[in-house]
Design a protein around this motif. Structure first.
Motif, PDB file in Angstrom:
ATOM      1  N   LYS A   1     -15.593  22.082 100.620  1.00 50.42           N
ATOM      2  CA  LYS A   1     -14.473  22.297  99.493  1.00 50.42           C
ATOM      3  C   LYS A   1     -13.122  22.085 100.179  1.00 50.42           C
ATOM      4  CE  LYS A   1     -17.114  26.423  97.545  1.00 50.42           C
ATOM      5  NZ  LYS A   1     -16.901  27.838  97.285  1.00 50.42           N
ATOM      6  N   ILE A   2     -12.411  21.603  99.275  1.00 50.88           N
ATOM      7  CA  ILE A   2     -10.893  21.512  99.728  1.00 50.88           C
ATOM      8  C   ILE A   2      -9.994  22.114  98.501  1.00 50.88           C
ATOM      9  CG2 ILE A   2      -8.766  19.878  99.687  1.00 50.88           C
ATOM     10  CD1 ILE A   2     -11.103  17.434 100.278  1.00 50.88           C
ATOM     11  N   HIS A   3      -9.168  22.921  99.060  1.00 48.89           N
ATOM     12  CA  HIS A   3      -8.341  23.811  98.104  1.00 48.89           C
ATOM     13  C   HIS A   3      -6.828  23.331  98.133  1.00 48.89           C
ATOM     14  CE1 HIS A   3      -7.533  28.406  97.143  1.00 48.89           C
ATOM     15  NE2 HIS A   3      -7.004  27.544  96.217  1.00 48.89           N
ATOM     16  N   PHE A   4      -6.398  23.201  96.976  1.00 52.67           N
ATOM     17  CA  PHE A   4      -5.006  22.822  96.792  1.00 52.67           C
ATOM     18  C   PHE A   4      -4.356  24.128  96.240  1.00 52.67           C
ATOM     19  CE2 PHE A   4      -7.479  18.986  96.419  1.00 52.67           C
ATOM     20  CZ  PHE A   4      -6.927  18.065  97.203  1.00 52.67           C
ATOM     21  N   VAL A   5      -3.060  24.354  96.855  1.00 52.47           N
ATOM     22  CA  VAL A   5      -2.415  25.622  96.380  1.00 52.47           C
ATOM     23  C   VAL A   5      -1.289  25.396  95.259  1.00 52.47           C
ATOM     24  CG1 VAL A   5      -3.119  27.026  98.395  1.00 52.47           C
ATOM     25  CG2 VAL A   5      -1.181  25.610  98.201  1.00 52.47           C
ATOM     26  N   GLU A   6      -1.109  24.038  94.802  1.00 54.27           N
ATOM     27  CA  GLU A   6      -0.160  24.011  93.928  1.00 54.27           C
ATOM     28  C   GLU A   6      -0.004  24.831  92.651  1.00 54.27           C
ATOM     29  OE1 GLU A   6       0.352  20.717  96.457  1.00 54.27           O
ATOM     30  OE2 GLU A   6      -1.468  21.639  95.731  1.00 54.27           O
ATOM     31  N   LYS A   7       1.169  25.127  92.238  1.00 53.08           N
ATOM     32  CA  LYS A   7       1.356  26.113  91.302  1.00 53.08           C
ATOM     33  C   LYS A   7       1.166  25.587  89.659  1.00 53.08           C
ATOM     34  CE  LYS A   7       5.085  28.479  93.850  1.00 53.08           C
ATOM     35  NZ  LYS A   7       6.416  29.239  93.512  1.00 53.08           N
TER      36      LYS A   7
ATOM     37  N   THR B   1     -16.390  20.072  96.148  1.00 62.81           N
ATOM     38  CA  THR B   1     -15.564  20.948  95.135  1.00 62.81           C
ATOM     39  C   THR B   1     -14.031  20.867  95.546  1.00 62.81           C
ATOM     40  OG1 THR B   1     -17.528  22.475  94.964  1.00 62.81           O
ATOM     41  CG2 THR B   1     -15.549  23.565  94.527  1.00 62.81           C
ATOM     42  N   LEU B   2     -13.279  20.720  94.486  1.00 60.85           N
ATOM     43  CA  LEU B   2     -11.707  20.872  94.428  1.00 60.85           C
ATOM     44  C   LEU B   2     -11.292  21.937  93.917  1.00 60.85           C
ATOM     45  CD1 LEU B   2     -10.713  17.028  93.859  1.00 60.85           C
ATOM     46  CD2 LEU B   2     -11.531  18.038  96.086  1.00 60.85           C
ATOM     47  N   LEU B   3     -10.731  22.960  94.519  1.00 57.62           N
ATOM     48  CA  LEU B   3     -10.098  24.192  94.158  1.00 57.62           C
ATOM     49  C   LEU B   3      -8.545  23.950  93.792  1.00 57.62           C
ATOM     50  CD1 LEU B   3     -12.033  26.791  96.200  1.00 57.62           C
ATOM     51  CD2 LEU B   3     -12.566  26.208  93.911  1.00 57.62           C
ATOM     52  N   ALA B   4      -7.951  24.127  92.647  1.00 58.08           N
ATOM     53  CA  ALA B   4      -6.567  23.868  92.499  1.00 58.08           C
ATOM     54  C   ALA B   4      -5.901  25.102  91.969  1.00 58.08           C
ATOM     55  CB  ALA B   4      -6.301  22.742  91.482  1.00 58.08           C
ATOM     56  N   GLY B   5      -4.930  25.639  92.672  1.00 56.69           N
ATOM     57  CA  GLY B   5      -4.324  26.770  92.199  1.00 56.69           C
ATOM     58  C   GLY B   5      -4.410  27.940  93.184  1.00 56.69           C
ATOM     59  N   PRO B   6      -3.631  29.070  93.007  1.00 54.87           N
ATOM     60  CA  PRO B   6      -3.510  30.014  94.252  1.00 54.87           C
ATOM     61  C   PRO B   6      -5.174  30.760  94.339  1.00 54.87           C
ATOM     62  CG  PRO B   6      -1.679  30.104  92.798  1.00 54.87           C
ATOM     63  CD  PRO B   6      -2.314  29.281  92.143  1.00 54.87           C
ATOM     64  N   ALA B   7      -5.619  31.012  95.528  1.00 55.05           N
ATOM     65  CA  ALA B   7      -6.853  31.456  95.788  1.00 55.05           C
ATOM     66  C   ALA B   7      -7.171  32.653  95.249  1.00 55.05           C
ATOM     67  CB  ALA B   7      -7.046  31.614  97.337  1.00 55.05           C
TER      68      ALA B   7
ATOM     69  N   VAL C   1     -11.537  24.656  89.098  1.00 54.99           N
ATOM     70  CA  VAL C   1     -12.432  24.101  89.816  1.00 54.99           C
ATOM     71  C   VAL C   1     -12.952  22.758  89.432  1.00 54.99           C
ATOM     72  CG1 VAL C   1     -14.937  24.474  90.745  1.00 54.99           C
ATOM     73  CG2 VAL C   1     -13.566  26.469  90.447  1.00 54.99           C
ATOM     74  N   PHE C   2     -13.367  21.725  90.243  1.00 59.75           N
ATOM     75  CA  PHE C   2     -13.422  20.344  89.891  1.00 59.75           C
ATOM     76  C   PHE C   2     -14.799  20.027  90.786  1.00 59.75           C
ATOM     77  CE2 PHE C   2      -8.928  20.988  88.750  1.00 59.75           C
ATOM     78  CZ  PHE C   2      -8.948  20.373  87.511  1.00 59.75           C
ATOM     79  N   LYS C   3     -15.675  19.387  90.440  1.00 57.78           N
ATOM     80  CA  LYS C   3     -16.767  18.855  91.202  1.00 57.78           C
ATOM     81  C   LYS C   3     -16.612  17.476  91.087  1.00 57.78           C
ATOM     82  CE  LYS C   3     -19.289  22.611  91.929  1.00 57.78           C
ATOM     83  NZ  LYS C   3     -19.622  23.129  93.260  1.00 57.78           N
ATOM     84  N   VAL C   4     -16.342  16.792  92.344  1.00 57.51           N
ATOM     85  CA  VAL C   4     -16.105  15.323  92.339  1.00 57.51           C
ATOM     86  C   VAL C   4     -16.965  14.738  93.332  1.00 57.51           C
ATOM     87  CG1 VAL C   4     -14.424  13.607  92.713  1.00 57.51           C
ATOM     88  CG2 VAL C   4     -13.533  15.769  91.904  1.00 57.51           C
ATOM     89  N   HIS C   5     -17.541  13.514  92.901  1.00 52.01           N
ATOM     90  CA  HIS C   5     -18.360  12.644  93.908  1.00 52.01           C
ATOM     91  C   HIS C   5     -17.647  12.420  95.397  1.00 52.01           C
ATOM     92  CE1 HIS C   5     -20.711  12.268  90.121  1.00 52.01           C
ATOM     93  NE2 HIS C   5     -21.503  12.052  90.863  1.00 52.01           N
TER      94      HIS C   5
END
Length: 328
Positions: free
Chosen positions: A45-51, A3-9, A15-19
């Protein structure tokens, strides 16, 4: 799946599901997935906090397909008549408008590259958004070590119109997000080239001046980039002189609207009126700069594009001018 999370928590991140095997093709994710702290309730899960979380959609698309929207296409694929026969271009039409009253949008082609550079044409807001997104995505790809995506973005940016607004955006994003290293050499060379062509216009552009007030940017870095850009511009002129092309320097500012008022419409001209800042350097289209019976010349700011029309009394030609026969 990862699971890739993009944006402030705290603001509903995308949410993106990637193999996992797709992610492991890239160095950043190889390292990230080995570290502790990514397991939450048994899920990686990997969380990216980019705006700018929307850009991660393009990142994921590229990981699976090796391409992202807008794609690079050829004239044969799109089957339109306005694109040069051998040109590659983006599937989103890049549009520009002439810097005159009530302009109608035009499709950007290589024939208008010089006009955009000198400010005679401006990008539409829709095109500016596309260019800015490509710049942001290029920087994001470099940050997360996806060099193939970064190079793809750079390839697409080379097909886009670049005026002063676009160069200021390029400078801001690259300086704040990309370190000048061997890995980013292509990005910085592109930046230097663009800055060199727009140097005098940047000085009077408000958004560029605001960069000096940006706490995240050292003014010394901006000055270094300006100096590098100037070096590339000088080297370009030297190359043209070595090739036997005349060089012309603008000695008084030229605006398209002033030329239209003085000389009339240029609708029947092969080349159109351009604009120029005092001090800007242009090159002749041939071994001589030709002055017609109206006192007009054709010069250019790029080697691989049609020239633009200017009044000869606004330029100092550094090589001998060849007079044209009256009436031509």
């Amino acid at each position: 799946m990862v699971t890739l999370l993009a944006g402030p928590a705290n603001n509903h991140p995308m949410v993106f599901k990637v193999h996992k095997d797709v992610l492991l093709r890239f160095p950043f994710f190889q390292i990230a997935l080995r570290k502790h702290g990514y397991l939450e309730a048994g899920e990686e899960k990997i969380h990216f906090v980019e705006k700018i979380p929307d850009l991660f959609h393009k990142v994921v698309q590229f990981m699976y397909e090796g391409e992202f929207y807008p794609r690079i296409m050829t004239k044969k694929e799109i089957k339109t008549e306005y694109i040069e026969s051998k040109a590659a271009f983006l599937e989103i039409p890049m549009k520009v408008v002439r810097d005159v009253f009530n302009p109608a949008p035009e499709i950007f082609t290589a024939a208008l590259a010089s006009s955009v550079t000198c400010g005679a044409h401006l990008t539409t807001m829709e095109t500016l958004v596309v260019v800015r997104e490509l710049i942001q995505l290029m920087c994001l790809a470099h940050k997360y070590e996806i060099p193939t995506l970064s190079e793809k973005c750079l390839e697409k940016l080379r097909l886009c119109p670049f005026g002063t607004r676009e160069v200021a955006a390029l400078l801001e994003y690259v300086v704040t997000q990309v370190q000048d290293t061997q890995a980013s050499a292509n990005i910085y060379n592109f930046l230097y080239q663009q800055v060199g062509m727009h140097r005098l216009r940047l000085d009077t552009y408000p958004n560029f001046q605001e960069l000096y007030q940006n706490a995240a940017i050292y003014s010394s870095i901006i000055n270094l980039i300006l100096a590098k850009g100037q070096e590339m511009a000088v080297e370009f002129i030297r190359t043209c002189v070595a090739a036997g092309l005349p060089v012309a320097q603008c000695i008084s500012e030229v605006r398209v609207i002033d030329n239209l008022n003085k000389y009339g419409a240029d609708d029947t001209f092969v080349s159109k009126f351009g604009s120029a800042k005092k001090g800007e350097m242009f090159i002749g289209m041939d071994s001589k700069v030709v002055v017609d019976n109206r006192g007009l010349i054709i010069v250019n700011n790029q080697r691989q594009a049609p020239g633009m029309v200017f009044p000869s009394d606004s330029f100092h030609v550094l090589q001998k001018v060849k007079p044209a026969a009256p009436g031509k």
